[in-house]
Design an enzyme around this catalytic site. Structure first.
Site, PDB file in Angstrom:
ATOM      1  N   ARG A  39       0.878  -1.195  -0.055  1.00 10.37           N
ATOM      2  CA  ARG A  39      -0.171  -0.125  -0.095  1.00 10.37           C
ATOM      3  C   ARG A  39       0.760   1.262   0.034  1.00 10.37           C
ATOM      4  O   ARG A  39       0.952   2.047  -1.019  1.00 10.37           O
ATOM      5  CB  ARG A  39      -0.874  -0.082   1.244  1.00 10.37           C
ATOM      6  CG  ARG A  39      -2.082   0.885   1.028  1.00 10.37           C
ATOM      7  CD  ARG A  39      -1.675   2.511   1.542  1.00 10.37           C
ATOM      8  NE  ARG A  39      -0.982   2.255   2.976  1.00 10.37           N
ATOM      9  CZ  ARG A  39      -0.669   3.617   3.619  1.00 10.37           C
ATOM     10  NH1 ARG A  39      -0.374   4.550   2.752  1.00 10.37           N
ATOM     11  NH2 ARG A  39      -0.062   3.434   4.771  1.00 10.37           N
ATOM     12  N   HIS A 235       5.248   4.549  12.589  1.00 11.09           N
ATOM     13  CA  HIS A 235       5.315   4.525  11.346  1.00 11.09           C
ATOM     14  C   HIS A 235       6.392   5.574  10.508  1.00 11.09           C
ATOM     15  O   HIS A 235       6.167   6.677  10.530  1.00 11.09           O
ATOM     16  CB  HIS A 235       3.847   4.921  10.656  1.00 11.09           C
ATOM     17  CG  HIS A 235       3.762   5.020   9.322  1.00 11.09           C
ATOM     18  ND1 HIS A 235       3.007   3.934   8.482  1.00 11.09           N
ATOM     19  CD2 HIS A 235       4.039   5.839   8.138  1.00 11.09           C
ATOM     20  CE1 HIS A 235       3.048   4.201   7.260  1.00 11.09           C
ATOM     21  NE2 HIS A 235       3.687   5.029   6.970  1.00 11.09           N
ATOM     22  N   HIS A 237       9.259   6.814   8.126  1.00 13.50           N
ATOM     23  CA  HIS A 237       9.735   7.123   6.764  1.00 13.50           C
ATOM     24  C   HIS A 237      11.346   7.568   6.957  1.00 13.50           C
ATOM     25  O   HIS A 237      11.641   8.270   7.958  1.00 13.50           O
ATOM     26  CB  HIS A 237       9.061   8.129   6.067  1.00 13.50           C
ATOM     27  CG  HIS A 237       7.660   7.739   5.630  1.00 13.50           C
ATOM     28  ND1 HIS A 237       7.562   7.227   4.174  1.00 13.50           N
ATOM     29  CD2 HIS A 237       6.525   7.284   6.050  1.00 13.50           C
ATOM     30  CE1 HIS A 237       6.324   6.945   3.945  1.00 13.50           C
ATOM     31  NE2 HIS A 237       5.668   6.969   5.117  1.00 13.50           N
ATOM     32  N   CYS A 268       4.387   9.153  -0.233  1.00 15.28           N
ATOM     33  CA  CYS A 268       3.082   9.522  -0.233  1.00 15.28           C
ATOM     34  C   CYS A 268       2.902  10.349  -1.336  1.00 15.28           C
ATOM     35  O   CYS A 268       3.611  11.547  -1.529  1.00 15.28           O
ATOM     36  CB  CYS A 268       2.689  10.409   1.080  1.00 15.28           C
ATOM     37  SG  CYS A 268       0.960  10.969   1.001  1.00 15.28           S
TER      38      CYS A 268
HETATM   39  P1  HMG Z   1     -12.924  14.124  -2.928  1.00 20.88           P
HETATM   40  O1  HMG Z   1     -12.804  14.387  -4.329  1.00 20.88           O
HETATM   41  O2  HMG Z   1     -13.175  15.233  -2.184  1.00 20.88           O
HETATM   42  O3  HMG Z   1     -14.485  13.060  -2.891  1.00 20.88           O
HETATM   43  O4  HMG Z   1     -11.811  13.087  -2.366  1.00 20.88           O
HETATM   44  P2  HMG Z   1     -15.931  13.287  -2.724  1.00 20.88           P
HETATM   45  O5  HMG Z   1     -16.272  12.888  -1.483  1.00 20.88           O
HETATM   46  O6  HMG Z   1     -16.128  14.961  -3.035  1.00 20.88           O
HETATM   47  O7  HMG Z   1     -16.508  12.633  -3.677  1.00 20.88           O
HETATM   48  C1  HMG Z   1     -16.478  12.715  -5.128  1.00 20.88           C
HETATM   49  C2  HMG Z   1     -16.717  11.596  -6.228  1.00 20.88           C
HETATM   50  O8  HMG Z   1     -15.516  10.391  -5.481  1.00 20.88           O
HETATM   51  C3  HMG Z   1     -17.836  10.909  -5.661  1.00 20.88           C
HETATM   52  O9  HMG Z   1     -18.312  10.224  -7.070  1.00 20.88           O
HETATM   53  C4  HMG Z   1     -17.471   9.790  -4.792  1.00 20.88           C
HETATM   54  O10 HMG Z   1     -18.450   8.715  -4.856  1.00 20.88           O
HETATM   55  C5  HMG Z   1     -16.343   9.244  -5.105  1.00 20.88           C
HETATM   56  P3  HMG Z   1     -19.470  11.111  -7.657  1.00 20.88           P
HETATM   57  O11 HMG Z   1     -20.804  11.087  -6.817  1.00 20.88           O
HETATM   58  O12 HMG Z   1     -18.982  12.267  -7.994  1.00 20.88           O
HETATM   59  O13 HMG Z   1     -19.549   9.933  -9.002  1.00 20.88           O
HETATM   60  N1  HMG Z   1     -15.619   8.611  -4.026  1.00 20.88           N
HETATM   61  C6  HMG Z   1     -14.859   7.480  -4.066  1.00 20.88           C
HETATM   62  N2  HMG Z   1     -14.643   6.624  -5.218  1.00 20.88           N
HETATM   63  C7  HMG Z   1     -14.179   5.287  -4.686  1.00 20.88           C
HETATM   64  N3  HMG Z   1     -13.483   5.414  -3.546  1.00 20.88           N
HETATM   65  C8  HMG Z   1     -13.691   6.045  -2.397  1.00 20.88           C
HETATM   66  C9  HMG Z   1     -14.428   7.346  -2.811  1.00 20.88           C
HETATM   67  N4  HMG Z   1     -14.754   8.412  -2.078  1.00 20.88           N
HETATM   68  C10 HMG Z   1     -15.338   9.243  -2.813  1.00 20.88           C
HETATM   69  N5  HMG Z   1     -13.251   5.999  -1.325  1.00 20.88           N
HETATM   70  C11 HMG Z   1     -11.064  11.561  -0.702  1.00 20.88           C
HETATM   71  C12 HMG Z   1     -11.878  12.878  -0.914  1.00 20.88           C
HETATM   72  C13 HMG Z   1     -10.961  11.320   0.486  1.00 20.88           C
HETATM   73  C14 HMG Z   1     -11.836  10.473  -1.344  1.00 20.88           C
HETATM   74  C15 HMG Z   1      -9.564  11.666  -1.579  1.00 20.88           C
HETATM   75  O14 HMG Z   1      -9.213  12.706  -1.359  1.00 20.88           O
HETATM   76  C16 HMG Z   1      -8.809  10.527  -1.715  1.00 20.88           C
HETATM   77  O15 HMG Z   1      -9.196   9.622  -2.189  1.00 20.88           O
HETATM   78  N6  HMG Z   1      -7.669  10.680  -1.065  1.00 20.88           N
HETATM   79  C17 HMG Z   1      -6.701   9.574  -0.777  1.00 20.88           C
HETATM   80  C18 HMG Z   1      -5.337  10.107  -0.840  1.00 20.88           C
HETATM   81  C19 HMG Z   1      -4.544   8.915  -0.494  1.00 20.88           C
HETATM   82  O16 HMG Z   1      -4.541   7.747  -0.463  1.00 20.88           O
HETATM   83  N7  HMG Z   1      -3.050   9.249   0.148  1.00 20.88           N
HETATM   84  C20 HMG Z   1      -2.287   8.268   0.532  1.00 20.88           C
HETATM   85  C21 HMG Z   1      -2.664   7.525   1.661  1.00 20.88           C
HETATM   86  S1  HMG Z   1      -2.166   8.362   3.065  1.00 20.88           S
HETATM   87  C22 HMG Z   1      -0.595   7.971   3.420  1.00 20.88           C
HETATM   88  O17 HMG Z   1       0.154   7.568   2.662  1.00 20.88           O
HETATM   89  C23 HMG Z   1      -0.001   8.385   4.789  1.00 20.88           C
HETATM   90  C24 HMG Z   1       0.438   7.281   5.849  1.00 20.88           C
HETATM   91  O18 HMG Z   1       1.178   6.159   5.295  1.00 20.88           O
HETATM   92  C25 HMG Z   1       0.902   7.765   7.061  1.00 20.88           C
HETATM   93  C26 HMG Z   1       1.971   8.572   7.000  1.00 20.88           C
HETATM   94  O19 HMG Z   1       3.043   8.085   6.473  1.00 20.88           O
HETATM   95  O20 HMG Z   1       1.962   9.637   7.553  1.00 20.88           O
HETATM   96  C27 HMG Z   1      -1.179   6.709   6.169  1.00 20.88           C
HETATM   97 MG    MG Z   2       3.365   6.368   5.315  1.00 20.75          MG
END
Ligand code: HMG
Ligand code: MG
Length: 335
Positions: A39, A235, A237, A268
């Site tokens: 992931r 966690h 990095h 990320c």
């Molecule tokens: P948004 O554009 O604000 O979404 O994104 P929304 O709520 O306005 O919805 C827009 C459309 O997206 C809708 O569809 C929803 O159904 C769809 P429409 O009605 O327009 O057809 N939608 C989705 N579709 C599939 N799966 C979903 C989903 N949610 C909404 N889950 C959102 C908001 C949170 C979804 C977006 O910003 C996002 O996906 N962000 C993820 C970013 C990410 O993955 N970053 C990396 C992980 S974090 C990390 O790595 C840190 C960590 O490792 C710890 C560390 O190191 O610190 C964990």
């Molecule tokens: Mg991370």
């Protein structure tokens, strides 16, 4: 615990070098290594890795004895195109591994993500928040407060459905836009996730700026707020090469769950200065040397990362993988 005579280099049954081993007093006897390579490791890869390769990677990591293998994220596919195949991957894994695949944790940012996980019968999900305003906006398209409003029904419904929920918290040390993040700010955000129903809180050093003393100070600040080490995971990095030193400090503070990424893959996509996670192999090597049990087969993880390096077309950044697996490395030269 057997101790390696100082200065002698032992070969294991595989013929490879082993770490010098000397149990350090006061450390936990056993820790959980929480594997995030499929992931956190892959989410930043620009070229989409074929779903069969991901399935093979996860299967091999599971077979290596890793007790938690985070498989993917049910995020918006436009935000993280690399993980758009989350449902297909989990389907392949269920075919291969059955219930063991349903027990693999996945990330869900919101109710839509949770619904996708529930459809597949998955049992463990994680929400991921930010201790800072700017990263909440960049990573989740939500303000700091809005992120909690998004998590609240997600966590509640997951718990009602019998799932466990992990809470990740990013930017627990420094933030590339906001600078040093005060301890009390991190504790406040973490406590909100725990009070919402997260069972475990994983403290992310997203951009790797944390150092050992700061790690201990953060654990102490959580303890003062009534959050014990049994609720915390770390966690790290490895951007500035501090991940192992920070892990050692956290072990001394009593932490027993460590996130790591096979081969040190990672980063990320929404934090430019985030590079690879602490490599699982480097963590296992150090823990073995300290006499801390993990139940994980280091050789099997090294072999998986060496194979993944071939798939990705570049060498692993992990020192232990390079030493043990690369042509001309310690394993071959017998050095
Ligand atoms: P948004 O554009 O604000 O979404 O994104 P929304 O709520 O306005 O919805 C827009 C459309 O997206 C809708 O569809 C929803 O159904 C769809 P429409 O009605 O327009 O057809 N939608 C989705 N579709 C599939 N799966 C979903 C989903 N949610 C909404 N889950 C959102 C908001 C949170 C979804 C977006 O910003 C996002 O996906 N962000 C993820 C970013 C990410 O993955 N970053 C990396 C992980 S974090 C990390 O790595 C840190 C960590 O490792 C710890 C560390 O190191 O610190 C964990
Ligand atoms: Mg991370």
């Amino acid at each position: 615990m057997s101790e390696t005579p100082a200065g002698r280099h032992q070969a294991g049954s595989s013929g490879r070098p082993l770490p010098m081993t000397s149990a350090e007093e006061g450390l936990p006897a056993e820790v959980t290594v929480y594997e995030v390579g499929a992931r956190d490791g892959l989410q930043n890869e620009q070229v989409v890795v074929p779903v069969e390769v991901k399935a093979e990677m996860v299967t091999r990591l599971h077979a290596a004895g890793l007790p938690a293998v985070e498989a993917t994220s049910f995020v918006h596919p436009k935000w993280v195109p690399q993980l758009a195949d989350a449902a297909e991957l989990m389907g392949l894994l269920v075919e291969r591994l059955g219930d063991a695949a349903r027990r693999m944790p996945v990330l869900v940012p919101n109710e839509r993500g949770l619904d996708r996980a529930l459809d597949l019968g998955l049992e463990h999900v994680a929400v991921f928040g930010s201790a800072t305003e700017t990263f909440a906006q960049r990573n989740l398209n939500r303000s700091y407060d809005e992120q909690f409003a998004m998590f609240e029904p997600t966590v509640r419904r997951a718990r009602e459905a019998g799932l466990t929920v992990r809470g990740y918290l990013s930017m627990c040390f420094g933030d590339p836009w906001e600078g040093a993040v005060p301890l009390d700010q991190v504790v406040r955000a973490g406590v909100r996730l725990l009070e919402m129903g997260a069972g475990q809180l994983s403290l992310g050093d997203t951009i790797g700026v944390g150092t050992a003393g700061h790690v201990k100070a953060l654990v102490a600040a959580f303890a003062e707020a009534g959050v014990g080490v049994d609720r915390l995971a770390m966690h790290f990095h490895d951007t500035y090469g501090q991940a192992l030193a920070n892990t050692h400090a956290a072990l001394q503070a009593g932490i027993t769950t460590f996130d790591a990424s096979a081969g040190g893959l990672g980063g990320c996509p929404y934090a430019r200065s985030a590079t690879g996670n602490l490599a699982t192999e480097d963590l296992l090597w150090m823990l073995q040397g300290l006499g801390v049990r993990t139940g994980v087969d280091l050789d099997a993880v090294v072999a998986t990362s060496a194979w993944m390096a071939g798939q990705l077309g570049r060498p692993s950044p992990s020192a232990v993988v390079r030493a043990l697996a690369e042509p001309g490395g310690l394993a071959e030269s017998g050095a």
